[in-house]
Design a protein around this motif. Structure first.
Motif, PDB file in Angstrom:
ATOM      1  N   GLN A  28      -5.331  -5.610   8.732  1.00  0.00           N
ATOM      2  CA  GLN A  28      -4.187  -5.026   9.420  1.00  0.00           C
ATOM      3  C   GLN A  28      -3.991  -3.565   9.006  1.00  0.00           C
ATOM      4  O   GLN A  28      -3.579  -2.741   9.811  1.00  0.00           O
ATOM      5  CB  GLN A  28      -2.917  -5.831   9.142  1.00  0.00           C
ATOM      6  CG  GLN A  28      -2.909  -7.195   9.809  1.00  0.00           C
ATOM      7  CD  GLN A  28      -3.771  -8.234   9.092  1.00  0.00           C
ATOM      8  OE1 GLN A  28      -4.134  -8.082   7.932  1.00  0.00           O
ATOM      9  NE2 GLN A  28      -4.106  -9.287   9.799  1.00  0.00           N
ATOM     10  N   TYR A  29      -4.311  -3.250   7.752  1.00  0.00           N
ATOM     11  CA  TYR A  29      -4.222  -1.848   7.331  1.00  0.00           C
ATOM     12  C   TYR A  29      -5.276  -1.013   8.050  1.00  0.00           C
ATOM     13  O   TYR A  29      -4.999   0.104   8.480  1.00  0.00           O
ATOM     14  CB  TYR A  29      -4.367  -1.704   5.816  1.00  0.00           C
ATOM     15  CG  TYR A  29      -4.240  -0.264   5.364  1.00  0.00           C
ATOM     16  CD1 TYR A  29      -3.067   0.445   5.589  1.00  0.00           C
ATOM     17  CD2 TYR A  29      -5.291   0.397   4.740  1.00  0.00           C
ATOM     18  CE1 TYR A  29      -2.934   1.775   5.206  1.00  0.00           C
ATOM     19  CE2 TYR A  29      -5.165   1.723   4.344  1.00  0.00           C
ATOM     20  CZ  TYR A  29      -3.995   2.404   4.579  1.00  0.00           C
ATOM     21  OH  TYR A  29      -3.868   3.728   4.205  1.00  0.00           O
ATOM     22  N   GLU A  52       5.349  -1.962   9.668  1.00  0.00           N
ATOM     23  CA  GLU A  52       4.639  -2.019   8.394  1.00  0.00           C
ATOM     24  C   GLU A  52       5.188  -1.019   7.386  1.00  0.00           C
ATOM     25  O   GLU A  52       5.025  -1.175   6.183  1.00  0.00           O
ATOM     26  CB  GLU A  52       3.142  -1.707   8.576  1.00  0.00           C
ATOM     27  CG  GLU A  52       2.430  -2.516   9.620  1.00  0.00           C
ATOM     28  CD  GLU A  52       2.415  -1.846  10.999  1.00  0.00           C
ATOM     29  OE1 GLU A  52       3.394  -1.133  11.359  1.00  0.00           O
ATOM     30  OE2 GLU A  52       1.435  -2.047  11.718  1.00  0.00           O
ATOM     31  N   THR A  83      -5.269   6.302   0.163  1.00  0.00           N
ATOM     32  CA  THR A  83      -4.717   4.967   0.086  1.00  0.00           C
ATOM     33  C   THR A  83      -4.674   4.492  -1.359  1.00  0.00           C
ATOM     34  O   THR A  83      -5.673   4.592  -2.069  1.00  0.00           O
ATOM     35  CB  THR A  83      -5.584   3.994   0.919  1.00  0.00           C
ATOM     36  OG1 THR A  83      -5.624   4.470   2.263  1.00  0.00           O
ATOM     37  CG2 THR A  83      -5.039   2.591   0.881  1.00  0.00           C
ATOM     38  N   MET A  86      -5.834  -6.402   4.491  1.00  0.00           N
ATOM     39  CA  MET A  86      -6.536  -5.137   4.678  1.00  0.00           C
ATOM     40  C   MET A  86      -7.026  -4.945   6.108  1.00  0.00           C
ATOM     41  O   MET A  86      -7.152  -3.818   6.566  1.00  0.00           O
ATOM     42  CB  MET A  86      -7.698  -5.018   3.687  1.00  0.00           C
ATOM     43  CG  MET A  86      -7.239  -4.854   2.238  1.00  0.00           C
ATOM     44  SD  MET A  86      -6.105  -3.464   1.971  1.00  0.00           S
ATOM     45  CE  MET A  86      -7.179  -2.070   2.262  1.00  0.00           C
ATOM     46  N   THR A 138       0.510   5.201   0.804  1.00  0.00           N
ATOM     47  CA  THR A 138      -0.417   6.110   1.476  1.00  0.00           C
ATOM     48  C   THR A 138       0.122   7.527   1.376  1.00  0.00           C
ATOM     49  O   THR A 138       1.282   7.788   1.696  1.00  0.00           O
ATOM     50  CB  THR A 138      -0.604   5.714   2.951  1.00  0.00           C
ATOM     51  OG1 THR A 138      -1.004   4.344   3.015  1.00  0.00           O
ATOM     52  CG2 THR A 138      -1.673   6.560   3.604  1.00  0.00           C
ATOM     53  N   LEU A 177       3.887   0.833   2.551  1.00  0.00           N
ATOM     54  CA  LEU A 177       3.542  -0.108   3.616  1.00  0.00           C
ATOM     55  C   LEU A 177       3.423  -1.512   3.047  1.00  0.00           C
ATOM     56  O   LEU A 177       2.991  -1.692   1.904  1.00  0.00           O
ATOM     57  CB  LEU A 177       2.193   0.258   4.242  1.00  0.00           C
ATOM     58  CG  LEU A 177       1.996   1.699   4.687  1.00  0.00           C
ATOM     59  CD1 LEU A 177       0.549   1.927   5.081  1.00  0.00           C
ATOM     60  CD2 LEU A 177       2.916   2.016   5.836  1.00  0.00           C
ATOM     61  N   ARG A 178       3.781  -2.497   3.861  1.00  0.00           N
ATOM     62  CA  ARG A 178       3.543  -3.895   3.514  1.00  0.00           C
ATOM     63  C   ARG A 178       2.890  -4.546   4.726  1.00  0.00           C
ATOM     64  O   ARG A 178       3.430  -4.493   5.827  1.00  0.00           O
ATOM     65  CB  ARG A 178       4.837  -4.585   3.140  1.00  0.00           C
ATOM     66  CG  ARG A 178       5.405  -4.030   1.847  1.00  0.00           C
ATOM     67  CD  ARG A 178       6.150  -5.060   1.036  1.00  0.00           C
ATOM     68  NE  ARG A 178       6.548  -4.461  -0.225  1.00  0.00           N
ATOM     69  CZ  ARG A 178       7.729  -3.899  -0.465  1.00  0.00           C
ATOM     70  NH1 ARG A 178       8.637  -3.856   0.470  1.00  0.00           N
ATOM     71  NH2 ARG A 178       8.000  -3.390  -1.650  1.00  0.00           N
ATOM     72  N   LEU A 179       1.716  -5.146   4.478  1.00  0.00           N
ATOM     73  CA  LEU A 179       0.941  -5.746   5.560  1.00  0.00           C
ATOM     74  C   LEU A 179       0.371  -7.085   5.111  1.00  0.00           C
ATOM     75  O   LEU A 179       0.196  -7.311   3.916  1.00  0.00           O
ATOM     76  CB  LEU A 179      -0.230  -4.831   5.945  1.00  0.00           C
ATOM     77  CG  LEU A 179       0.148  -3.429   6.370  1.00  0.00           C
ATOM     78  CD1 LEU A 179      -0.217  -2.442   5.301  1.00  0.00           C
ATOM     79  CD2 LEU A 179      -0.525  -3.083   7.658  1.00  0.00           C
ATOM     80  N   PHE A 232      -3.883  -0.255  11.336  1.00  0.00           N
ATOM     81  CA  PHE A 232      -2.821   0.746  11.183  1.00  0.00           C
ATOM     82  C   PHE A 232      -3.419   2.135  11.038  1.00  0.00           C
ATOM     83  O   PHE A 232      -2.982   3.081  11.690  1.00  0.00           O
ATOM     84  CB  PHE A 232      -1.974   0.397   9.956  1.00  0.00           C
ATOM     85  CG  PHE A 232      -0.874   1.377   9.675  1.00  0.00           C
ATOM     86  CD1 PHE A 232       0.379   1.215  10.236  1.00  0.00           C
ATOM     87  CD2 PHE A 232      -1.078   2.453   8.828  1.00  0.00           C
ATOM     88  CE1 PHE A 232       1.404   2.119   9.978  1.00  0.00           C
ATOM     89  CE2 PHE A 232      -0.074   3.365   8.559  1.00  0.00           C
ATOM     90  CZ  PHE A 232       1.176   3.193   9.138  1.00  0.00           C
ATOM     91  N   VAL A 251      -3.705   0.970  -3.218  1.00  0.00           N
ATOM     92  CA  VAL A 251      -3.361  -0.436  -3.032  1.00  0.00           C
ATOM     93  C   VAL A 251      -2.758  -0.968  -4.329  1.00  0.00           C
ATOM     94  O   VAL A 251      -3.354  -0.831  -5.399  1.00  0.00           O
ATOM     95  CB  VAL A 251      -4.599  -1.263  -2.643  1.00  0.00           C
ATOM     96  CG1 VAL A 251      -4.237  -2.731  -2.469  1.00  0.00           C
ATOM     97  CG2 VAL A 251      -5.225  -0.713  -1.364  1.00  0.00           C
ATOM     98  N   ILE A 292       0.847  -1.191   0.000  1.00  0.00           N
ATOM     99  CA  ILE A 292       0.000   0.000   0.000  1.00  0.00           C
ATOM    100  C   ILE A 292       0.884   1.243   0.000  1.00  0.00           C
ATOM    101  O   ILE A 292       1.855   1.321   0.756  1.00  0.00           O
ATOM    102  CB  ILE A 292      -0.922   0.021   1.240  1.00  0.00           C
ATOM    103  CG1 ILE A 292      -1.872  -1.172   1.183  1.00  0.00           C
ATOM    104  CG2 ILE A 292      -1.681   1.341   1.348  1.00  0.00           C
ATOM    105  CD1 ILE A 292      -2.726  -1.339   2.416  1.00  0.00           C
TER     106      ILE A 292
END
Length: 101
Positions: A68-69, A44, A88, A66, A20, A61-63, A72, A90, A18
């Protein structure tokens, strides 16, 4: 000859990439430093750019997913009164260019 490993992010536990775009309410040196300190503590966050233009920061970001996002976002953006807005983006898939960065 070199050994090269290509790891599937889903298998490695990092399934979602992601970007952001973050805008802050105030951009005083103290406020910028506080935001960067907070963001750098989050595992993240893989890269941070302080940029010019319509937003103040771009985060990579790496998660795992979604959910977990969403956590966050709540913990980092919604809990920070200096975060004015965020957008955001993706990633659907990463396309290798061969140029390396």
């Amino acid at each position: 000859m070199a050994d090269v490993a290509v790891v599937n992010p889903a298998i490695a536990g990092e399934a979602v990439t992601i970007h952001t775009l973050v805008s802050l309410e105030r951009e005083r040196s103290f406020d910028l430093d506080a935001f960067v300190r907070k963001i750098r503590q989050r595992p993240e966050v893989k890269k941070i750019w302080y940029v010019t233009g319509e937003v103040d920061f771009v985060l990579l970001l790496r998660l795992p997913g979604m959910d977990q996002y969403a956590d966050f976002v709540q913990e980092v953006f919604h809990a920070d009164e200096n975060v004015k807005s965020f957008k955001t983006i993706v990633a659907i898939r990463e396309i290798e260019t061969g140029g390396g960065v």
